[in-house]
Enzyme design. Structure first.
Site, PDB file in Angstrom:
ATOM      1  N   ARG A 148       0.841  -1.209   0.000  1.00 13.18           N
ATOM      2  CA  ARG A 148       0.000   0.000   0.000  1.00 13.18           C
ATOM      3  C   ARG A 148       0.867   1.247   0.000  1.00 13.18           C
ATOM      4  NH1 ARG A 148      -1.656   3.850   3.161  1.00 13.18           N
ATOM      5  NH2 ARG A 148      -0.578   3.032   5.014  1.00 13.18           N
ATOM      6  N   VAL A 149       0.509   2.177  -0.906  1.00 11.54           N
ATOM      7  CA  VAL A 149       1.075   3.532  -0.853  1.00 11.54           C
ATOM      8  C   VAL A 149      -0.107   4.489  -0.750  1.00 11.54           C
ATOM      9  CG1 VAL A 149       3.244   3.085  -2.042  1.00 11.54           C
ATOM     10  CG2 VAL A 149       1.210   3.616  -3.385  1.00 11.54           C
ATOM     11  N   SER A 150       0.132   5.654  -0.172  1.00 12.26           N
ATOM     12  CA  SER A 150      -0.982   6.557   0.117  1.00 12.26           C
ATOM     13  C   SER A 150      -1.497   7.316  -1.096  1.00 12.26           C
ATOM     14  CB  SER A 150      -0.575   7.571   1.200  1.00 12.26           C
ATOM     15  OG  SER A 150      -0.316   6.880   2.397  1.00 12.26           O
ATOM     16  N   SER A 151      -0.676   7.461  -2.139  1.00 13.70           N
ATOM     17  CA  SER A 151      -1.120   8.209  -3.318  1.00 13.70           C
ATOM     18  C   SER A 151      -0.475   7.638  -4.572  1.00 13.70           C
ATOM     19  CB  SER A 151      -0.759   9.695  -3.182  1.00 13.70           C
ATOM     20  OG  SER A 151       0.646   9.859  -3.217  1.00 13.70           O
TER      21      SER A 151
ATOM     22  N   GLN B 222       3.316   8.212  -5.057  1.00 13.69           N
ATOM     23  CA  GLN B 222       4.310   7.498  -4.261  1.00 13.69           C
ATOM     24  C   GLN B 222       4.773   6.228  -4.969  1.00 13.69           C
ATOM     25  OE1 GLN B 222       2.282   7.177  -0.422  1.00 13.69           O
ATOM     26  NE2 GLN B 222       3.767   8.610   0.425  1.00 13.69           N
TER      27      GLN B 222
END
Length: 201
Positions: free
Chosen positions: A10-13, A16
């Site tokens: 998982r990356v926040s955006s 990223q």
């Protein structure tokens, strides 16, 4: 039958980069088709990739994540999901950056207990940190108020055309919506201006 090993990234955006997590998963030996990712905030578990992962997980499978915060940022929800995965689904979880958080089969009861204690401790620390941040924010706002700092939106300046449109509105020649549209504001704002001026007249 041996279970499957899944990797969750998982990356926040979208901006990223997830390469570091992908490399960690492939080094662990996870097949690319079994690496599931989300480009979304970790504030909750309403993520398409994570939901797909949970649907695929079966008893005996292994879920690998790079670090606990890749799973999420709300530790009470992480605890709930951790228990669901390990106790209800009966899959194992491996956190690469924290070897104590490893519930693979073959680990004894002590290992599982240690993983639970570590997760509980992380949850406590995260919640304490959130409370301290909220307290600091409240204290900062209070201090700013004492200094005379104003909070909230700045009031919209009344345009020079307003008096003419106000007179037309009070005479019934124009509606609040039409007058507001001319001024480029909402009809509620226009009506508030009229009411305030009439009250102070």
């Amino acid at each position: 039958m041996e279970g499957k090993t899944y990797g969750y990234i998982r990356v926040s955006s979208k901006e990223q980069n997830e390469d570091r997590q992908v490399i960690a998963m492939t080094n662990f030996g996870i097949k690319k088709r079994n690496i599931i990712s989300d480009k979304q905030s970790g504030k909750d578990f309403e993520r398409p990739g994570y939901k797909k992962l949970i649907c695929n997980l079966r008893e005996g499978d292994i879920l690998v994540i790079k670090s606990i915060d890749r799973l999420g940022r709300n530790y009470s929800e992480i605890l709930e999901q951790w228990r669901y995965i390990t106790r209800d689904i009966k899959a194992a979880v491996v956190v690469l950056d924290m070897p104590l958080l490893d519930t693979r089969k073959g680990k004894d009861l002590t290992g599982v207990l240690i993983a639970d204690i570590v997760l509980q401790l992380l949850s406590y620390v995260a919640e304490t940190e959130r409370q301290m941040i909220r307290q600091r924010q409240a204290e900062g706002i209070e201090a700013a108020k004492i200094r005379g700092v104003k909070f909230g939106r700045k009031p919209i300046p009344i345009p020079p055309q307003f008096p003419r449109l106000k007179r037309a509105y009070l005479k019934g020649n124009i509606s609040t919506r039409d007058a507001a549209a001319i001024l480029g504001v909402s009809h509620v704002t226009f009506k508030n201006w009229v009411d305030k001026q009439e009250k102070n007249a």
